[in-house]
Design a protein around this motif. Structure first.
Motif, PDB file in Angstrom:
ATOM      1  N   GLY A 166       0.794  -1.210   0.000  1.00  0.00           N
ATOM      2  CA  GLY A 166       0.000   0.000   0.000  1.00  0.00           C
ATOM      3  C   GLY A 166       0.832   1.267   0.000  1.00  0.00           C
ATOM      4  O   GLY A 166       0.304   2.340   0.183  1.00  0.00           O
ATOM      5  N   VAL A 167       2.157   1.153  -0.160  1.00  0.00           N
ATOM      6  CA  VAL A 167       3.026   2.317  -0.164  1.00  0.00           C
ATOM      7  C   VAL A 167       3.722   2.368  -1.516  1.00  0.00           C
ATOM      8  O   VAL A 167       4.358   1.403  -1.929  1.00  0.00           O
ATOM      9  CB  VAL A 167       4.071   2.223   0.971  1.00  0.00           C
ATOM     10  CG1 VAL A 167       5.015   3.404   0.919  1.00  0.00           C
ATOM     11  CG2 VAL A 167       3.392   2.148   2.316  1.00  0.00           C
ATOM     12  N   SER A 168       3.591   3.485  -2.192  1.00  0.00           N
ATOM     13  CA  SER A 168       4.251   3.617  -3.485  1.00  0.00           C
ATOM     14  C   SER A 168       5.743   3.844  -3.271  1.00  0.00           C
ATOM     15  O   SER A 168       6.166   4.282  -2.203  1.00  0.00           O
ATOM     16  CB  SER A 168       3.651   4.784  -4.263  1.00  0.00           C
ATOM     17  OG  SER A 168       4.017   6.004  -3.658  1.00  0.00           O
ATOM     18  N   PRO A 169       6.567   3.553  -4.266  1.00  0.00           N
ATOM     19  CA  PRO A 169       7.999   3.795  -4.126  1.00  0.00           C
ATOM     20  C   PRO A 169       8.329   5.249  -3.820  1.00  0.00           C
ATOM     21  O   PRO A 169       9.277   5.548  -3.118  1.00  0.00           O
ATOM     22  CB  PRO A 169       8.573   3.379  -5.484  1.00  0.00           C
ATOM     23  CG  PRO A 169       7.586   2.430  -6.052  1.00  0.00           C
ATOM     24  CD  PRO A 169       6.260   2.871  -5.525  1.00  0.00           C
ATOM     25  N   ALA A 170       7.517   6.160  -4.351  1.00  0.00           N
ATOM     26  CA  ALA A 170       7.764   7.579  -4.086  1.00  0.00           C
ATOM     27  C   ALA A 170       7.518   7.921  -2.622  1.00  0.00           C
ATOM     28  O   ALA A 170       8.230   8.737  -2.041  1.00  0.00           O
ATOM     29  CB  ALA A 170       6.885   8.440  -4.983  1.00  0.00           C
ATOM     30  N   GLU A 171       6.513   7.312  -2.005  1.00  0.00           N
ATOM     31  CA  GLU A 171       6.227   7.574  -0.604  1.00  0.00           C
ATOM     32  C   GLU A 171       7.277   6.951   0.302  1.00  0.00           C
ATOM     33  O   GLU A 171       7.547   7.447   1.384  1.00  0.00           O
ATOM     34  CB  GLU A 171       4.841   7.040  -0.238  1.00  0.00           C
ATOM     35  CG  GLU A 171       3.713   7.796  -0.885  1.00  0.00           C
ATOM     36  CD  GLU A 171       2.368   7.128  -0.662  1.00  0.00           C
ATOM     37  OE1 GLU A 171       2.333   6.006  -0.148  1.00  0.00           O
ATOM     38  OE2 GLU A 171       1.360   7.728  -1.011  1.00  0.00           O
ATOM     39  N   ALA A 172       7.871   5.831  -0.125  1.00  0.00           N
ATOM     40  CA  ALA A 172       8.883   5.162   0.680  1.00  0.00           C
ATOM     41  C   ALA A 172      10.223   5.875   0.604  1.00  0.00           C
ATOM     42  O   ALA A 172      11.083   5.674   1.451  1.00  0.00           O
ATOM     43  CB  ALA A 172       9.038   3.711   0.226  1.00  0.00           C
ATOM     44  N   ALA A 214      10.404   7.613  -9.381  1.00  0.00           N
ATOM     45  CA  ALA A 214       9.950   7.751  -8.001  1.00  0.00           C
ATOM     46  C   ALA A 214      10.491   9.026  -7.373  1.00  0.00           C
ATOM     47  O   ALA A 214       9.793   9.693  -6.613  1.00  0.00           O
ATOM     48  CB  ALA A 214      10.364   6.525  -7.183  1.00  0.00           C
ATOM     49  N   ALA A 215      11.736   9.380  -7.700  1.00  0.00           N
ATOM     50  CA  ALA A 215      12.313  10.615  -7.171  1.00  0.00           C
ATOM     51  C   ALA A 215      11.564  11.828  -7.696  1.00  0.00           C
ATOM     52  O   ALA A 215      11.283  12.774  -6.943  1.00  0.00           O
ATOM     53  CB  ALA A 215      13.796  10.694  -7.541  1.00  0.00           C
ATOM     54  N   ARG A 216      11.218  11.817  -8.986  1.00  0.00           N
ATOM     55  CA  ARG A 216      10.445  12.920  -9.554  1.00  0.00           C
ATOM     56  C   ARG A 216       9.070  13.011  -8.890  1.00  0.00           C
ATOM     57  O   ARG A 216       8.615  14.101  -8.531  1.00  0.00           O
ATOM     58  CB  ARG A 216      10.277  12.732 -11.061  1.00  0.00           C
ATOM     59  CG  ARG A 216       9.460  13.864 -11.677  1.00  0.00           C
ATOM     60  CD  ARG A 216       8.798  13.509 -12.947  1.00  0.00           C
ATOM     61  NE  ARG A 216       8.023  12.282 -12.824  1.00  0.00           N
ATOM     62  CZ  ARG A 216       7.659  11.549 -13.866  1.00  0.00           C
ATOM     63  NH1 ARG A 216       7.991  11.913 -15.074  1.00  0.00           N
ATOM     64  NH2 ARG A 216       6.950  10.460 -13.697  1.00  0.00           N
ATOM     65  N   ASP A 217       8.428  11.874  -8.690  1.00  0.00           N
ATOM     66  CA  ASP A 217       7.113  11.865  -8.052  1.00  0.00           C
ATOM     67  C   ASP A 217       7.209  12.341  -6.607  1.00  0.00           C
ATOM     68  O   ASP A 217       6.302  13.025  -6.121  1.00  0.00           O
ATOM     69  CB  ASP A 217       6.508  10.477  -8.109  1.00  0.00           C
ATOM     70  CG  ASP A 217       6.149  10.055  -9.523  1.00  0.00           C
ATOM     71  OD1 ASP A 217       6.076  10.936 -10.408  1.00  0.00           O
ATOM     72  OD2 ASP A 217       5.966   8.835  -9.738  1.00  0.00           O
ATOM     73  N   ARG A 218       8.280  11.991  -5.918  1.00  0.00           N
ATOM     74  CA  ARG A 218       8.438  12.397  -4.512  1.00  0.00           C
ATOM     75  C   ARG A 218       8.624  13.897  -4.396  1.00  0.00           C
ATOM     76  O   ARG A 218       8.129  14.530  -3.474  1.00  0.00           O
ATOM     77  CB  ARG A 218       9.636  11.668  -3.900  1.00  0.00           C
ATOM     78  CG  ARG A 218       9.914  12.029  -2.470  1.00  0.00           C
ATOM     79  CD  ARG A 218       8.792  11.492  -1.583  1.00  0.00           C
ATOM     80  NE  ARG A 218       9.126  11.705  -0.185  1.00  0.00           N
ATOM     81  CZ  ARG A 218       8.366  12.407   0.643  1.00  0.00           C
ATOM     82  NH1 ARG A 218       7.243  12.927   0.236  1.00  0.00           N
ATOM     83  NH2 ARG A 218       8.728  12.568   1.892  1.00  0.00           N
ATOM     84  N   LEU A 219       9.375  14.471  -5.327  1.00  0.00           N
ATOM     85  CA  LEU A 219       9.604  15.924  -5.271  1.00  0.00           C
ATOM     86  C   LEU A 219       8.444  16.720  -5.844  1.00  0.00           C
ATOM     87  O   LEU A 219       8.428  17.931  -5.788  1.00  0.00           O
ATOM     88  CB  LEU A 219      10.891  16.274  -6.024  1.00  0.00           C
ATOM     89  CG  LEU A 219      12.169  15.741  -5.391  1.00  0.00           C
ATOM     90  CD1 LEU A 219      13.363  16.062  -6.262  1.00  0.00           C
ATOM     91  CD2 LEU A 219      12.355  16.283  -3.997  1.00  0.00           C
TER      92      LEU A 219
END
Length: 140
Positions: free
Chosen positions: A78-84, A132-137
């Motif tokens: 339930g956790v996306s790579p961006a959230e992790a 994932a890094a782009r999504d996190r930022l």
């Protein structure tokens, strides 16, 4: 043998009873698995010494399985790579600073993607980390 069944019932009650009150059920299972493995291996060894080879070997196998099960990595559900991913890790992957603008993040993403894209000789794992890094930022 009745003591072993009673101990298993108590352990099951503790693990599943507390799992409803806590959010991280996997942490409960890991601790309970180690305790169960040690107890089961000790009981199996005791039974083998007493001469009950079949039951002792069976408990030894169950104990070994429990010990291995406690070591298996559990994927985040339930956790996306961006959230992790942490913000610092995302910035390091893209090579931007804390005060980077949306345009800088976009340019860094495109630059990294040209390097790690599978069509350009990179791997899908590296490309997924850059995404994932782009999504996190924050997608600009």
């Amino acid at each position: 043998m009745i003591y072993l069944l009673a101990a298993a019932a108590i352990l099951a009650f503790i693990v599943w009873g507390s799992a409803g009150r806590r959010l991280n059920r996997y942490a409960n299972w890991r601790g309970a698995s180690w305790i169960s493995a040690i107890g089961t291996l000790a009981t199996g060894a005791f039974l083998i010494v007493r001469g009950d080879w079949i039951v002792g070997a069976g408990l030894g196998l169950v104990g070994a399985w429990l010990a291995l099960a406690a070591r298996w990595p559990q994927p985040l559900k339930g956790v996306s790579p961006a959230e992790a991913m942490s913000l610092d890790e995302a910035r390091a992957i893209l090579g931007v600073g804390p005060g980077a603008s949306a345009a800088e993040i976009t340019e860094a993403y495109r630059r990294q993607m040209r390097r790690v894209h599978p069509d350009q000789g990179g791997t899908s794992g590296l490309a997924a980390r850059v995404n994932a890094a782009r999504d996190r930022l924050g997608r600009p």
